[in-house]
Enzyme design. Structure first.
Site, PDB file in Angstrom:
ATOM      1  N   ARG A  18       0.812  -1.221   0.000  1.00 53.75           N
ATOM      2  CA  ARG A  18       0.000   0.000   0.000  1.00 53.75           C
ATOM      3  C   ARG A  18       0.846   1.273   0.000  1.00 53.75           C
ATOM      4  O   ARG A  18       0.326   2.363  -0.234  1.00 53.75           O
ATOM      5  CB  ARG A  18      -0.941   0.004   1.205  1.00 53.75           C
ATOM      6  CG  ARG A  18      -2.142  -0.921   1.028  1.00 53.75           C
ATOM      7  CD  ARG A  18      -3.181  -0.632   2.078  1.00 53.75           C
ATOM      8  NE  ARG A  18      -2.820  -1.196   3.367  1.00 53.75           N
ATOM      9  CZ  ARG A  18      -3.300  -0.747   4.534  1.00 53.75           C
ATOM     10  NH1 ARG A  18      -4.110   0.291   4.565  1.00 53.75           N
ATOM     11  NH2 ARG A  18      -2.937  -1.316   5.661  1.00 53.75           N
ATOM     12  N   LYS A  25       9.049  -0.969   3.149  1.00 52.92           N
ATOM     13  CA  LYS A  25       8.222  -0.138   4.018  1.00 52.92           C
ATOM     14  C   LYS A  25       8.983   0.381   5.233  1.00 52.92           C
ATOM     15  O   LYS A  25       8.896   1.572   5.573  1.00 52.92           O
ATOM     16  CB  LYS A  25       6.997  -0.938   4.471  1.00 52.92           C
ATOM     17  CG  LYS A  25       6.104  -0.201   5.442  1.00 52.92           C
ATOM     18  CD  LYS A  25       4.817  -0.956   5.723  1.00 52.92           C
ATOM     19  CE  LYS A  25       5.073  -2.275   6.407  1.00 52.92           C
ATOM     20  NZ  LYS A  25       3.797  -2.900   6.869  1.00 52.92           N
ATOM     21  N   ASN A 232       1.253   1.490   7.200  1.00 54.19           N
ATOM     22  CA  ASN A 232       1.062   0.630   6.029  1.00 54.19           C
ATOM     23  C   ASN A 232       0.773   1.412   4.755  1.00 54.19           C
ATOM     24  O   ASN A 232       0.663   0.820   3.683  1.00 54.19           O
ATOM     25  CB  ASN A 232      -0.088  -0.340   6.281  1.00 54.19           C
ATOM     26  CG  ASN A 232       0.211  -1.299   7.405  1.00 54.19           C
ATOM     27  OD1 ASN A 232       1.089  -2.133   7.290  1.00 54.19           O
ATOM     28  ND2 ASN A 232      -0.500  -1.162   8.518  1.00 54.19           N
ATOM     29  N   ARG A 321      23.379  24.676   5.578  1.00 54.91           N
ATOM     30  CA  ARG A 321      23.591  23.335   5.029  1.00 54.91           C
ATOM     31  C   ARG A 321      24.613  22.575   5.868  1.00 54.91           C
ATOM     32  O   ARG A 321      25.251  23.144   6.750  1.00 54.91           O
ATOM     33  CB  ARG A 321      24.037  23.453   3.569  1.00 54.91           C
ATOM     34  CG  ARG A 321      22.955  23.992   2.640  1.00 54.91           C
ATOM     35  CD  ARG A 321      23.499  24.336   1.275  1.00 54.91           C
ATOM     36  NE  ARG A 321      24.145  23.192   0.640  1.00 54.91           N
ATOM     37  CZ  ARG A 321      24.881  23.278  -0.471  1.00 54.91           C
ATOM     38  NH1 ARG A 321      25.066  24.470  -1.057  1.00 54.91           N
ATOM     39  NH2 ARG A 321      25.430  22.201  -0.991  1.00 54.91           N
ATOM     40  N   TYR A 354      26.267  34.022  -0.116  1.00 54.59           N
ATOM     41  CA  TYR A 354      26.605  32.594  -0.072  1.00 54.59           C
ATOM     42  C   TYR A 354      28.016  32.435   0.470  1.00 54.59           C
ATOM     43  O   TYR A 354      28.972  32.982  -0.084  1.00 54.59           O
ATOM     44  CB  TYR A 354      26.524  31.963  -1.467  1.00 54.59           C
ATOM     45  CG  TYR A 354      27.082  30.560  -1.491  1.00 54.59           C
ATOM     46  CD1 TYR A 354      26.426  29.524  -0.828  1.00 54.59           C
ATOM     47  CD2 TYR A 354      28.282  30.274  -2.142  1.00 54.59           C
ATOM     48  CE1 TYR A 354      26.949  28.242  -0.824  1.00 54.59           C
ATOM     49  CE2 TYR A 354      28.815  28.991  -2.146  1.00 54.59           C
ATOM     50  CZ  TYR A 354      28.138  27.977  -1.472  1.00 54.59           C
ATOM     51  OH  TYR A 354      28.659  26.706  -1.471  1.00 54.59           O
ATOM     52  N   ASN A 365      32.759  41.132   9.097  1.00 56.54           N
ATOM     53  CA  ASN A 365      31.461  41.547   8.545  1.00 56.54           C
ATOM     54  C   ASN A 365      31.478  41.319   7.044  1.00 56.54           C
ATOM     55  O   ASN A 365      32.350  41.849   6.339  1.00 56.54           O
ATOM     56  CB  ASN A 365      31.212  43.029   8.859  1.00 56.54           C
ATOM     57  CG  ASN A 365      29.791  43.450   8.527  1.00 56.54           C
ATOM     58  OD1 ASN A 365      29.307  43.213   7.432  1.00 56.54           O
ATOM     59  ND2 ASN A 365      29.126  44.092   9.472  1.00 56.54           N
ATOM     60  N   ALA A 368      26.309  42.562   1.833  1.00 54.78           N
ATOM     61  CA  ALA A 368      25.242  41.989   1.013  1.00 54.78           C
ATOM     62  C   ALA A 368      25.746  41.615  -0.370  1.00 54.78           C
ATOM     63  O   ALA A 368      26.555  42.315  -0.979  1.00 54.78           O
ATOM     64  CB  ALA A 368      24.096  42.992   0.888  1.00 54.78           C
ATOM     65  N   TYR A 375      33.920  26.566  -6.095  1.00 53.26           N
ATOM     66  CA  TYR A 375      33.963  25.410  -7.003  1.00 53.26           C
ATOM     67  C   TYR A 375      34.455  25.845  -8.379  1.00 53.26           C
ATOM     68  O   TYR A 375      33.908  26.774  -8.975  1.00 53.26           O
ATOM     69  CB  TYR A 375      32.557  24.809  -7.093  1.00 53.26           C
ATOM     70  CG  TYR A 375      32.451  23.554  -7.925  1.00 53.26           C
ATOM     71  CD1 TYR A 375      33.287  22.471  -7.704  1.00 53.26           C
ATOM     72  CD2 TYR A 375      31.486  23.452  -8.928  1.00 53.26           C
ATOM     73  CE1 TYR A 375      33.172  21.315  -8.459  1.00 53.26           C
ATOM     74  CE2 TYR A 375      31.362  22.298  -9.686  1.00 53.26           C
ATOM     75  CZ  TYR A 375      32.209  21.229  -9.447  1.00 53.26           C
ATOM     76  OH  TYR A 375      32.102  20.084 -10.195  1.00 53.26           O
ATOM     77  N   ARG A 428      37.780  47.581  -8.811  1.00 52.73           N
ATOM     78  CA  ARG A 428      36.823  48.318  -9.635  1.00 52.73           C
ATOM     79  C   ARG A 428      37.521  48.981 -10.818  1.00 52.73           C
ATOM     80  O   ARG A 428      38.649  49.453 -10.719  1.00 52.73           O
ATOM     81  CB  ARG A 428      36.162  49.427  -8.819  1.00 52.73           C
ATOM     82  CG  ARG A 428      35.379  48.973  -7.616  1.00 52.73           C
ATOM     83  CD  ARG A 428      34.782  50.200  -6.924  1.00 52.73           C
ATOM     84  NE  ARG A 428      34.356  49.867  -5.582  1.00 52.73           N
ATOM     85  CZ  ARG A 428      34.459  50.677  -4.541  1.00 52.73           C
ATOM     86  NH1 ARG A 428      35.003  51.882  -4.709  1.00 52.73           N
ATOM     87  NH2 ARG A 428      34.030  50.321  -3.361  1.00 52.73           N
TER      88      ARG A 428
END
Length: 457
Positions: A18, A25, A232, A321, A354, A365, A368, A375, A428
């Site tokens: 089921r 199960k 079940n 994560r 990230y 600090n 933003a 990677y 820059r």
């Protein structure tokens, strides 16, 4: 708790048709752990030192999962599914000459509490030869019924398909969980169980009537219906999840945490939460998470495999994560993702950032829009940000790279070389300005500036 040795035999040979799943199960998950793991944990917590699992043919995956949880656990195979007594017979080798108590458990009843198992064992210690866990329910359909005599003593169990109309009206039901004084007691009954019933199966429940005929004492321990809920189907799995989450929430609140909207917070079986922690609404916590005293988890966060230090603040809308470690009073803000990284004491990563495969020093600090470019398409590389460093907004840190203590990275920079302590690094392009350029373009196109006055006209 009783000191008598005990063997737990977990029946896990059911195919779980089921569930409509390729996965066995008992390997479906509840609060992050398999159903089987929950039952094994309860058995161990109740002092069952020896454990065995009965699986079906070609269910090596279940056996492997069981032995991964307990390398000393024994695995037996039930060649054909001919009923619960037949399943127990498959573990005969474990029963022979075993002097202690034997408990028959089920791999699909993950809500069973160690305290209830302990009650069963206490009845055996007090002189019972056989003990059954029963429960009372307003909807007994599908369950076997417990039959009592005029003195309230257990005299038998009747499967529903074999029950009379009068017996079907009973609401005292069988959970299927049974216990026996010893392996010898169980084997003496097991060999006499037949299959003269509606399904032609060998029912372990027939052991009660046989025990009574042998003048053995059969007793009953009752539990809440939800505690012996068998899973079940997907719907029953969801129902079990709801019960487990309610238990987990109640436990951390009892230990001093605040959940502002408990029904919206989802925990894992191994979540550790300290005192004076505040968890706001709509937070999901996966496995291997520890939240230390005084931390705050703001709304709409997702956390797994992380450690959050004392008085740290996470969120709202943050994702931690596996491998994320936050020291005391670290701050993680909205739309920030942290993976396999350590943040030092008082470090701040407050917006749209990230941080992956990195270390961020104390009181650093990170502005933003910053990302660690960890990677290169083949391998992961680390970024090290020193204590007290300041990373300007919209910066990219191309790993492997080190930002020294107290260094500054100018906003909008792409940093691919190490930065010395207390230095300023920026990449820059020089800003250029062409006076009147915008007005000339609008004039050529016949457009006027989008000012409030022009909009009103």
């Amino acid at each position: 708790m009783t000191e008598t040795s005990a063997l737990g035999i977990l029946l896990a040979a059911g195919k779980g048709m089921r569930m409509k799943s390729e996965r066995p199960k008992v390997l479906h998950r509840l609060a992050g752990a398999t159903l089987l793991a929950h039952v094994l944990q309860a058995a161990k917590a109740a002092g069952l030192a020896r454990l065995a699992v009965v699986v079906g043919p070609e269910m090596e995956e279940v056996g492997a999962a069981a032995t991964a949880l307990d390398p000393k656990l024994e695995v037996f195979v039930q060649a054909e599914q001919l009923g619960t007594a037949d399943a127990v017979k498959a573990a005969r080798r474990a029963l022979e000459d075993f002097p202690g108590q034997v408990l028959i458990l089920y791999g699909d009843t993950p809500l069973l509490r160690p305290e209830t198992i302990a009650k069963v064992r206490a009845e055996l210690d007090a002189g019972a030869d056989l003990v059954v866990i029963g429960f009372d329910t307003e909807n007994p359909a599908g369950y076997g019924r417990l039959l009592l005599d005029d003195r309230g003593q257990l005299v038998g169990i009747r499967e529903e398909k074999d029950a009379s109309a009068e017996e079907r009206a009973l609401t005292l039901c069988n959970s299927g969980i049974m216990a026996f004084r010893s392996g010898k007691t169980l084997l003496g009954l097991l060999g006499r169980i037949g299959n003269d019933n509606a399904k032609g199966e060998f029912y372990l429940t027939d052991a009660v009537a046989l025990a009574r005929s042998d003048r053995l004492e059969a007793r009953m321990v009752t539990s809440d219906p939800e505690e012996v809920l068998g899973v079940n189907s997907r719907a029953e799995l969801a129902a079990a999840e709801a019960v487990m989450q309610k238990r987990l929430r109640a436990a951390i609140m009892a230990n001093g945490a605040t959940l502002t909207a408990p029904e919206t917070v989802f925990l894992s079986h191994d979540t550790r939460v300290g005192k004076d922690v505040v968890i706001e609404p709509h937070v999901v916590i996966g496995e291997r998470v520890t939240i230390e005293d005084g931390a705050t988890i703001r709304a709409f966060c997702h956390i797994e495999g992380a450690r959050i230090g004392k008085r740290a603040v996470v969120g709202p809308f943050a994702r931690l994560r596996p491998g994320a470690t936050l020291a005391t009073e670290a701050h993680i803000g909205n739309f920030v993702e942290i993976k396999q990284s350590e943040l030092g004491e008082g470090a701040k990563v407050n917006h749209l950032t990230y941080i992956g495969d990195a270390s961020v020093g104390a009181r650093a600090n990170v502005g933003a829009g910053t990302i660690t470019c960890n990677y290169d398409g083949f391998d992961k590389h680390r970024t090290e940000i020193g204590a007290g460093a300041f990373i300007g907004s919209n910066s990219s840190l191309v790993a492997p790279v080190k930002i020294g203590e107290g260094a500054y990275v100018g906003s909008g920079s792409v940093i691919s070389k190490d930065v010395a302590p207390d230095a300023l690094a920026l990449t820059r392009s020089p800003q250029e300005e062409h006076p009147g350029w915008a007005a000339k373009v609008r004039e050529r196109r016949g457009r006027k500036p989008k000012t409030p006055e022009n909009k009103r006209r």
